[in-house]
Design a protein around this motif. Structure first.
Motif, PDB file in Angstrom:
ATOM      1  N   LEU A 400       0.872  -1.164   0.000  1.00 54.22           N
ATOM      2  CA  LEU A 400       0.000   0.000   0.000  1.00 54.22           C
ATOM      3  C   LEU A 400       0.913   1.219   0.000  1.00 54.22           C
ATOM      4  N   SER A 401       0.362   2.386  -0.168  1.00 53.78           N
ATOM      5  CA  SER A 401       1.186   3.595  -0.181  1.00 53.78           C
ATOM      6  C   SER A 401       0.515   4.699   0.615  1.00 53.78           C
ATOM      7  N   ALA A 402       1.288   5.711   0.950  1.00 54.68           N
ATOM      8  CA  ALA A 402       0.764   6.886   1.648  1.00 54.68           C
ATOM      9  C   ALA A 402       1.287   8.124   0.950  1.00 54.68           C
ATOM     10  N   ASP A 403       0.437   9.127   0.833  1.00 54.06           N
ATOM     11  CA  ASP A 403       0.836  10.320   0.100  1.00 54.06           C
ATOM     12  C   ASP A 403       0.024  11.505   0.589  1.00 54.06           C
ATOM     13  N   GLY A 404      -0.044  12.561  -0.219  1.00 51.08           N
ATOM     14  CA  GLY A 404      -0.705  13.786   0.169  1.00 51.08           C
ATOM     15  C   GLY A 404       0.296  14.797   0.675  1.00 51.08           C
ATOM     16  N   PRO A 405      -0.116  16.043   0.860  1.00 48.96           N
ATOM     17  CA  PRO A 405       0.790  17.089   1.310  1.00 48.96           C
ATOM     18  C   PRO A 405       1.486  16.774   2.623  1.00 48.96           C
ATOM     19  N   HIS A 406       0.821  16.010   3.485  1.00 47.99           N
ATOM     20  CA  HIS A 406       1.387  15.656   4.789  1.00 47.99           C
ATOM     21  C   HIS A 406       1.796  14.187   4.846  1.00 47.99           C
ATOM     22  N   ASN A 408       0.101  11.553   4.885  1.00 46.96           N
ATOM     23  CA  ASN A 408      -0.695  10.859   5.901  1.00 46.96           C
ATOM     24  C   ASN A 408      -1.931  10.166   5.343  1.00 46.96           C
ATOM     25  N   VAL A 409      -2.048  10.107   4.020  1.00 48.78           N
ATOM     26  CA  VAL A 409      -3.228   9.520   3.395  1.00 48.78           C
ATOM     27  C   VAL A 409      -2.859   8.166   2.784  1.00 48.78           C
ATOM     28  N   LEU A 410      -3.495   7.110   3.289  1.00 46.53           N
ATOM     29  CA  LEU A 410      -3.303   5.783   2.702  1.00 46.53           C
ATOM     30  C   LEU A 410      -4.048   5.737   1.371  1.00 46.53           C
ATOM     31  N   LYS A 411      -3.351   5.278   0.319  1.00 48.18           N
ATOM     32  CA  LYS A 411      -3.922   5.330  -1.026  1.00 48.18           C
ATOM     33  C   LYS A 411      -4.182   3.929  -1.569  1.00 48.18           C
ATOM     34  N   PHE A 412      -5.413   3.709  -1.991  1.00 55.01           N
ATOM     35  CA  PHE A 412      -5.775   2.470  -2.671  1.00 55.01           C
ATOM     36  C   PHE A 412      -5.985   2.766  -4.150  1.00 55.01           C
ATOM     37  N   LYS A 413      -5.170   2.155  -4.997  1.00 53.85           N
ATOM     38  CA  LYS A 413      -5.324   2.243  -6.454  1.00 53.85           C
ATOM     39  C   LYS A 413      -4.929   0.887  -7.052  1.00 53.85           C
ATOM     40  N   PRO A 414      -5.585  -0.178  -6.665  1.00 52.79           N
ATOM     41  CA  PRO A 414      -5.150  -1.517  -7.069  1.00 52.79           C
ATOM     42  C   PRO A 414      -5.510  -1.831  -8.513  1.00 52.79           C
ATOM     43  N   PRO A 415      -4.949  -2.913  -9.057  1.00 50.57           N
ATOM     44  CA  PRO A 415      -5.447  -3.413 -10.346  1.00 50.57           C
ATOM     45  C   PRO A 415      -6.955  -3.628 -10.264  1.00 50.57           C
ATOM     46  N   MET A 416      -7.627  -3.485 -11.388  1.00 53.39           N
ATOM     47  CA  MET A 416      -9.091  -3.503 -11.399  1.00 53.39           C
ATOM     48  C   MET A 416      -9.682  -4.886 -11.128  1.00 53.39           C
ATOM     49  N   CYS A 417      -8.840  -5.906 -11.072  1.00 53.64           N
ATOM     50  CA  CYS A 417      -9.316  -7.250 -10.739  1.00 53.64           C
ATOM     51  C   CYS A 417      -9.290  -7.506  -9.235  1.00 53.64           C
ATOM     52  N   PHE A 418      -8.992  -6.491  -8.446  1.00 52.13           N
ATOM     53  CA  PHE A 418      -9.014  -6.555  -6.984  1.00 52.13           C
ATOM     54  C   PHE A 418     -10.351  -7.123  -6.515  1.00 52.13           C
ATOM     55  N   THR A 419     -10.320  -7.980  -5.494  1.00 54.17           N
ATOM     56  CA  THR A 419     -11.536  -8.658  -5.046  1.00 54.17           C
ATOM     57  C   THR A 419     -11.958  -8.205  -3.642  1.00 54.17           C
ATOM     58  N   LYS A 420     -13.167  -8.605  -3.261  1.00 53.18           N
ATOM     59  CA  LYS A 420     -13.643  -8.332  -1.907  1.00 53.18           C
ATOM     60  C   LYS A 420     -12.759  -9.027  -0.873  1.00 53.18           C
ATOM     61  N   GLU A 421     -12.279 -10.222  -1.193  1.00 51.71           N
ATOM     62  CA  GLU A 421     -11.391 -10.949  -0.284  1.00 51.71           C
ATOM     63  C   GLU A 421     -10.086 -10.183  -0.086  1.00 51.71           C
TER      64      GLU A 421
END
Length: 473
Positions: A400-406, A408-421
């Protein structure tokens, strides 16, 4: 074939042959990835990592249909666009069919940076002006013209790095920006700031060629512009003789689920003058595109200067692009983005009820941000805590990654085949990490000098933090 290098050997060779500003992820213990499939990446030991951030492998790493299309075309022909070929026009037709009708002319290039650089050329030629309005914390690419319009980058060098022809508008952040969720019309208020920047520029005898914005800011902290913002900005920019450039390099091709393009979240009455795209367009293959109106394209061509790109629009790239569009449709990846994205937000909202560390959750489809705070009332950014979570997730083989000006924001941008599991797996891991650590423990356990993220979101321990800001008006 030679024996694979060890991690230690690769690090040694990088130091010898690769530029020192080219950093690696998790520098204290970097990962050697040898293969990837779907939403997973595998190291040299066969350990599997869940990829929550790779928006380049849009339809999934090593997708067989994309690979098959590339190999099939490569075996027959690959050449430049000066020769007639079916793939170029077929792909242009398919791509523009996903866009509003007036966006009908394509220029194919090789990267998001090339696309945004060309977009600036188009805007400046059409308008006859030169200045550009960009958003604070924006990132648009690595070439010189784009570093100039990317405060996310140039502010690392200090306030003096801002060029006089660049004007920085506030990021339309309704959580920690100047106009927040309690404002009656934050979209209009943020747009008014752009109007004032235009007015001030005119008073200084400067003319605006373009306003450029990511349709949703990623490096800026997963910011989703409030309703009406782009419409009003476009109105003011057009009155000033400029054009509106929507940067879809990170967020296009159905990531939001509801629409194929993220700018469409603003409503049917908003249509940008230029759209740039890259990253997901080729699922990792180096291709990108600029799409604009016939009027702007003709103004660009009126100079008499030919535009030619050696690799842009070659038959292999276009075959890959067509395969990506096919997979998005066949596998209902937009529907998956809605279903899994909504589920991910639901899980995160449950964690927000449980943990005071989570201040805000924002997202559409498979583009989600978790803003971590030390204090919900003050919204004090929890930078150390975010970085600690990222490193702990890496230990659990979740990327996972964190970004933003501070940062402090966890970023979700996974491949589009990401599942509920997959979503449940990462949220459960975050829950356990937060539960196991209070703020003091998190700060103490953070790797030394862990600081500023790269544009891909991972942290490098080698880059100094710059807190210098500029006046955004």
């Amino acid at each position: 074939m030679s024996e694979p290098y060890t991690k230690e050997k690769i690090i040694q060779m990088r130091k010898k042959h690769i530029g020192p500003s080219c950093k690696v992820f998790f520098a204290k213990d970097p990962i050697k990835i040898v293969r990837a499939k779907g939403q997973y990446m595998f190291d040299e030991k066969g350990e599997r990592y869940l990829d929550c951030i790779n928006n380049v492998a849009h339809v999934g790493h090593s997708h067989p249909e994309v690979t098959k299309a590339a190999v099939k075309q490569m075996e027959v022909l690959n050449t430049n666009s000066r020769f007639l070929h079916d793939n170029l026009v077929q792909y242009a037709e398919r791509l523009t069919a996903t866009l509003p009708e007036k966006l009908s002319v394509c220029y194919f290039v090789n990267s998001g940076s090339e696309a945004n650089d060309l977009a600036l050329r188009l805007a400046r030629q059409y308008s006859g002006h030169f200045d550009v309005i960009t958003l604070d914390h924006a990132y648009h690419g690595h070439v010189t013209s784009l570093i100039d319009i990317s405060p996310y980058k140039f502010l690392q060098l200090g306030e003096e790095a801002k060029k006089e022809y660049i004007h920085v508008a506030p990021s339309p952040d309704t959580y920690r920006g100047k106009y927040r969720e309690d404002h009656p019309n934050p979209g209009a208020a943020y747009a008014e700031d752009v109007k004032n920047i235009i007015k001030e520029a005119h008073q200084n005898n400067r003319q605006i060629a373009a306003f450029i914005a990511e349709s949703m800011q990623s490096c800026g902290g997963q910011i989703i512009p409030p309703p009406g913002y782009f419409q009003k900005v476009a109105e003011y920019i057009h009155e000033a003789g400029g054009v509106f450039i929507a940067d879809e390099v990170q967020v296009g091709f159905g990531r939001v689920g509801k629409h194929f393009w993220s700018f469409q979240l603003q409503g049917e009455d908003f249509v940008p003058d230029i759209v740039t795209m890259g990253k997901p367009i080729g699922n990792g293959h180096p291709m990108s595109c600029v799409v604009t109106t016939r009027e702007i394209a003709e103004a660009f061509g009126a100079t008499g200067m030919e535009y030619f790109n050696t690799f842009g629009g070659n038959p292999v790239s276009c075959a890959i692009g067509l395969a990506v569009l096919d997979v998005i449709e066949k596998e209902d990846l937009r529907g998956n983005a809605i279903r899994v994205g909504n589920y991910l937000v639901e899980l995160l909202e449950e964690q927000k009820e449980k943990h005071q560390l989570i201040g805000d959750i924002r997202g559409v489809g498979l583009f989600v941000g978790v803003d971590l705070v030390k204090d919900r009332q003050q919204r004090t950014p929890a930078t150390a805590e975010a970085q600690h979570i990222i490193y702990k997730l890496k230990e659990k083989r979740i990327l996972l990654s964190a970004d933003g000006p501070h940062r402090n924001v966890l970023k979700f941008k996974p491949p589009m085949c990401f599942t509920k599991e997959d979503a449940k797996m990462v949220v459960d891991a975050i829950d356990k990490i937060i539960t196991a650590n209070n703020s003091q423990e998190i700060t103490n356990n953070l790797p030394a000098n862990a600081c500023r993220p790269q544009e891909n979101g991972f942290y490098s321990e080698n880059i100094p933090v710059s807190n210098k800001r500029i006046r955004t008006k």
